[in-house]
Design a protein around this motif. Structure first.
Motif, PDB file in Angstrom:
ATOM      1  N   SER A 279       0.981  -1.077  -0.076  1.00  0.00           N
ATOM      2  CA  SER A 279       0.779   0.037  -0.429  1.00  0.00           C
ATOM      3  C   SER A 279       1.168   1.563   0.175  1.00  0.00           C
ATOM      4  O   SER A 279       1.831   1.410   0.576  1.00  0.00           O
ATOM      5  CB  SER A 279      -1.098  -0.104   1.389  1.00  0.00           C
ATOM      6  OG  SER A 279      -1.550   1.373   1.626  1.00  0.00           O
ATOM      7  N   ASN A 281       0.134   3.628   1.388  1.00  0.00           N
ATOM      8  CA  ASN A 281      -0.115   4.560   2.458  1.00  0.00           C
ATOM      9  C   ASN A 281       1.040   3.969   4.000  1.00  0.00           C
ATOM     10  O   ASN A 281       0.792   3.670   4.831  1.00  0.00           O
ATOM     11  CB  ASN A 281      -2.028   3.916   3.202  1.00  0.00           C
ATOM     12  CG  ASN A 281      -2.256   5.283   2.265  1.00  0.00           C
ATOM     13  OD1 ASN A 281      -2.322   6.604   2.079  1.00  0.00           O
ATOM     14  ND2 ASN A 281      -3.302   4.759   1.607  1.00  0.00           N
ATOM     15  N   THR A 285       1.855   7.671  10.764  1.00  0.00           N
ATOM     16  CA  THR A 285       1.346   8.271  10.416  1.00  0.00           C
ATOM     17  C   THR A 285       1.436   9.251  11.972  1.00  0.00           C
ATOM     18  O   THR A 285       1.660   8.986  12.365  1.00  0.00           O
ATOM     19  CB  THR A 285      -0.642   8.001  11.096  1.00  0.00           C
ATOM     20  OG1 THR A 285      -0.606   7.485  12.209  1.00  0.00           O
ATOM     21  CG2 THR A 285      -1.118   7.010   9.845  1.00  0.00           C
TER      22      THR A 285
END
Length: 392
Positions: A279, A281, A285
């Motif tokens: 991914s 992503n 985060t």
């Protein structure tokens, strides 16, 4: 003698390939590479090795056997791959029946493991990086520790080659080659067909993406991993900072002493974020970093502002109940699925190959009942005892 095609050269695949070769089968090991694959869960600096498994005696016994074999591998390879630095699971309140830490302590004590109870201020003085007022109790498992997981996979890949296993690095699986009544091989993404008597799918978190029918059983979840550079590295040497889980079933946080690279690794064993291993992503985060800083400020104040020198997302292949999935597919004869690490598989590397090979050969192994094909299990019914799952 079978011709076995093993898909994936991570820890499940490479140990299965080696064991099958030693049982005199012909083995092809397929992986897109490079090895160790940089996105594989096992390609990291460390994985915890512990026998503490709450009330689950089967995993405790299997881990105990694995630890003995890790020591044997250290001698066999002439390298300290397994570092017996101790591991402690601690909690903020006094341990009580039903707690992961309490049940672990009870089972380890019954089985004669070398343990200490972490419920005195005198013991905490040995570990000065900790906030001693925050954690009141727990269990220190003296014969536990960690392994250098990326190095292990690299060394086992070389062992596989030296045994004559055909390692097809740079080959990418596309689909199963299915005949009228069984799986007869695989098709690569370049269209090449490779025939075999049995296909062992050991692709970890890639499994639900390359075998879409397994999405009912498996979920790929990404967990944040941080490497920190401590300003006072002497506080994080193994004798003063063993592997740890800090109220792990309610926070998810665990970590390791100073590595050979001079970093302290801290990660989360929690619900994670569902994502493909490839991914875009796949990165930590800002919220995950904020959560880490909050944990550090309360638990390890001296690490609270330590620079983060590396981050990664570790991909688990989760099963609905947290147990591994090592079983023949009842609807596709010739296919064995060997995955479902659920974030706690690497410690069992020395015994995984044997369990997978028994599944391939149809041999009796009591663990294969636990790891059986089980589509009837629904998500959320159970979890691995140490894992933080806020929804449960």
């Amino acid at each position: 003698m079978l011709k076995a095609i093993v898909i994936g050269a991570g820890i499940n695949g490479v140990t299965a390939a080696i064991e099958l070769k030693q049982r005199r089968h012909r083995v092809l090991l397929i992986d897109p590479g490079p090895l160790p694959h940089p996105l594989a869960a096992s390609t990291d600096i460390s994985k915890a090795v512990r026998a503490a498994y709450g009330a689950d005696e089967e995993y405790t016994a299997l881990a105990q056997r694995s630890i003995e074999l890790w020591r044997k591998w250290n001698k066999e390879f002439g390298l300290e791959l397994y570092h017996q630095v101790g591991l402690m699971f601690v909690c903020r309140q006094e341990m009580k029946q039903g707690d992961f830490e309490y049940e672990s302590f009870k089972i380890l004590e019954q089985r004669g493991h070398k343990i200490e109870r972490m419920n005195s201020a005198r013991l905490w003085k040995r570990f000065p990086a900790w906030n001693p007022g925050l954690y009141q109790d727990g269990v220190l498992e003296l014969e536990a520790g960690y392994v250098e997981s990326g190095r292990v996979v690299a060394i086992l890949s070389e062992r596989a080659k030296s045994l004559g296993i055909e390692l097809c690095e740079g080959a990418r699986f596309s689909q199963l080659d299915e005949g009228d009544d069984r799986v007869k091989g695989i098709v690569l993404d370049n269209g090449q067909r490779i025939s075999g008597d049995v296909v062992i799918m050991a692709a970890g978190a890639w499994t639900p993406y390359i075998l879409p029918f397994t999405r009912k059983f498996f979920r790929a979840s990404g967990q944040p991993v941080f490497h920190l550079k401590p300003r006072q590295p002497e506080l994080f040497e193994p004798e003063r900072f063993p592997v740890f889980g800090a109220d792990i079933s309610t926070t998810g946080y665990y970590g390791f002493p100073l590595s050979r690279e001079g970093v302290v690794k801290i990660a989360n064993h929690g619900p994670g974020r569902e994502m493909s291993p490839e991914s875009p992503n796949r990165e930590v985060t800002p919220q995950e970093e904020r959560n880490l800083r909050e944990f550090l400020s309360s638990t390890f104040p001296v690490l609270a502002d330590a620079p983060i020198v590396n981050t990664r997302i570790c991909l688990y292949c989760d099963t609905n109940d947290g147990h591994f999935w090592i079983a023949p597919d009842p609807e596709r004869p010739g296919l064995i699925v060997a995955t479902g690490d659920s974030g706690h598989g690497f410690k069992f590397a020395p015994v995984l190959g044997e369990i997978i090979a028994d599944a391939v050969e149809g041999k009796a192994n009591p663990l294969l009942q636990k790891f059986r094909w089980r589509p009837e299990i629904r998500a959320g019914e159970q979890k691995e005892a140490a894992r933080f799952s806020p929804e449960l």
